[in-house]
Design an enzyme around this catalytic site. Sequence first.
Site, short mmCIF file in Angstrom:
data_model
loop_
_atom_site.label_atom_id
_atom_site.label_comp_id
_atom_site.label_asym_id
_atom_site.label_seq_id
_atom_site.Cartn_x
_atom_site.Cartn_y
_atom_site.Cartn_z
N TYR A 144 -51.70 -108.86 -6.02
CA TYR A 144 -52.06 -107.54 -5.51
C TYR A 144 -50.88 -106.60 -5.72
O TYR A 144 -49.75 -106.94 -5.39
CB TYR A 144 -52.40 -107.63 -4.02
CG TYR A 144 -52.71 -106.30 -3.36
CD1 TYR A 144 -53.88 -105.61 -3.66
CD2 TYR A 144 -51.83 -105.74 -2.43
CE1 TYR A 144 -54.18 -104.39 -3.05
CE2 TYR A 144 -52.12 -104.53 -1.81
CZ TYR A 144 -53.29 -103.86 -2.13
OH TYR A 144 -53.58 -102.67 -1.52
N ASP A 239 -43.06 -107.01 -9.34
CA ASP A 239 -43.49 -106.34 -8.11
C ASP A 239 -42.93 -107.13 -6.94
O ASP A 239 -43.48 -108.14 -6.52
CB ASP A 239 -45.02 -106.27 -8.05
CG ASP A 239 -45.50 -105.60 -6.77
OD1 ASP A 239 -44.65 -105.28 -5.91
OD2 ASP A 239 -46.72 -105.41 -6.63
N LYS A 267 -42.22 -102.06 1.63
CA LYS A 267 -42.19 -102.84 2.87
C LYS A 267 -40.78 -102.90 3.52
O LYS A 267 -40.41 -101.97 4.23
CB LYS A 267 -42.78 -104.22 2.60
CG LYS A 267 -44.28 -104.11 2.22
CD LYS A 267 -45.04 -105.39 2.27
CE LYS A 267 -46.54 -105.15 2.19
NZ LYS A 267 -47.13 -105.25 0.85
C1 LIG Z 1 -48.10 -104.50 0.01
C2 LIG Z 1 -47.95 -104.62 -1.46
C3 LIG Z 1 -48.14 -103.54 -2.32
C4 LIG Z 1 -48.66 -102.21 -1.84
O1 LIG Z 1 -47.81 -101.59 -0.97
P1 LIG Z 1 -48.40 -100.45 0.03
O2 LIG Z 1 -47.18 -99.94 0.70
O3 LIG Z 1 -49.36 -101.15 0.93
O4 LIG Z 1 -49.05 -99.44 -0.83
C5 LIG Z 1 -47.89 -103.70 -3.66
N1 LIG Z 1 -47.46 -104.89 -4.14
C6 LIG Z 1 -47.28 -105.95 -3.35
C7 LIG Z 1 -46.78 -107.22 -3.93
C8 LIG Z 1 -47.53 -105.86 -1.99
O5 LIG Z 1 -47.37 -106.94 -1.21
#
Ligand SMILES: *Cc1c(COP(=O)(O)O)cnc(C)c1O
Length: 427
Positions: A144, A239, A267
């Site tokens: 994701y 990511d 995060k």
């Molecule tokens: C949470 C997350 C996102 C998206 O971040 P948001 O701040 O919710 O838009 C993208 N990549 C990964 C791996 C994530 O865990």
Amino acid sequence: MSTLSSAQLFARALQLIPGGVNSPVRAFRSVGGAPFFVKAARGATLITADDRELIDFVCTWGPAIHGHNHPRLKSAIAAALENGTSFGTPNPSEVEMAELIVRFVPSIQKVRLCNSGTEATMSAIRLARGFTRRDKIIKFSGCYHGHSDSLLIKAGSGALTHGHPDSAGIPASFAAETVVLPYNDRAALEAGFAANPGQIAGVIIEPYCGNVGFIMPDAGYLACLREITARHGAVLIFDEVMTGFSIARGGVQERESIVPDLTCLGKIIGGGLPVGAFGGRADIMNLLAPLGPVYQAGTLSGNPLAMAAGIAGLRLLEEENPYARLDALGRQLRDAVLAACRTKGLPVQVPQCGSMFSIFFTATPVRDYATALTGDAKLFGRFFHACLERGVYLAPSAYEAGFLSTAHHGAAIDRACDVMTESIQSL
Ligand SMILES: *Cc1c(COP(=O)(O)O)cnc(C)c1O
């Protein structure tokens, strides 16, 4: 403060907010039941609108690595607040944040701050396309990367939980630019590049997956990915929105000694306020406006309150280097769950590293999306509710990772282990 109960608040929310929630997985659809509302949080504990205290293993989906409402972050935010909430100009704390990020993650030579992980990955993809002048990207099923159109294809997290890995509203022509491959499969990677010669702008990956539950790659897989992307002139995007810095101070790339071209963060770097960042090779980052032709912007980017919270959190990580401690907490939890499942005769897998862990009720070792789906989601739902009744809150989905904070030490982790053991016995 509101004195309404969770049930009253949810009934009201359902009238006003689609599904009563502002992010789908919060709705408890995959475990059943109605969500509780939280009015306060401190340390490892959530306090619900119904005055229940819960030991929290969601940690606001990772950011609360120091525990909720840590005094150092709180006072940093309060100090910043004295000076104003937003200036719409460059501000000193952005520079400090950039310096910290570059120090933590050596592959990042230049960094741009934004407001969410979704913005970070969306912008990194645009940059990879602008840099290579190619259109297609490769992602991996179950990974994701936020909810931008090109990335919401075979995504994990809420998209997986809700059984619609492909969202409505994404033009087929956009989806056609996204090649989806299985995670942890080297042959598929070679085949993916061979089938799209000279067309792959970049590969985006959660180097350790956290959005189909927590999955670590086979030894050598990430090195193989680095080699193939370099050979084909494609931009490798890690990511690390979730894994930076829940796994190590320098993210998975430090732990695995891999140098990606671009890295996405979010995060934890916001300390509980909304922040994202993407950065990497200077020659690629210099294509961003105003230096280059790739446009990216944000009214509140580099917001001084968010910077203050993030900087305080990152400094604390630097001072405390808590990863060995977090890992020990994770192992304690894992060992309790493994022992209880052995006694009960239940198959289980508990991958765990740094502040992250997962509980998959399956006999199959979990190494990708397909094997994650072998986990018994119904049984997980019963386990989830058994824990919740006893005061322990896990992510409300069989396909979300769990998170620990440094505040989980001592009584909190001991109690959580007892609760999980009892809950497994009760299944
Ligand atoms: C949470 C997350 C996102 C998206 O971040 P948001 O701040 O919710 O838009 C993208 N990549 C990964 C791996 C994530 O865990």
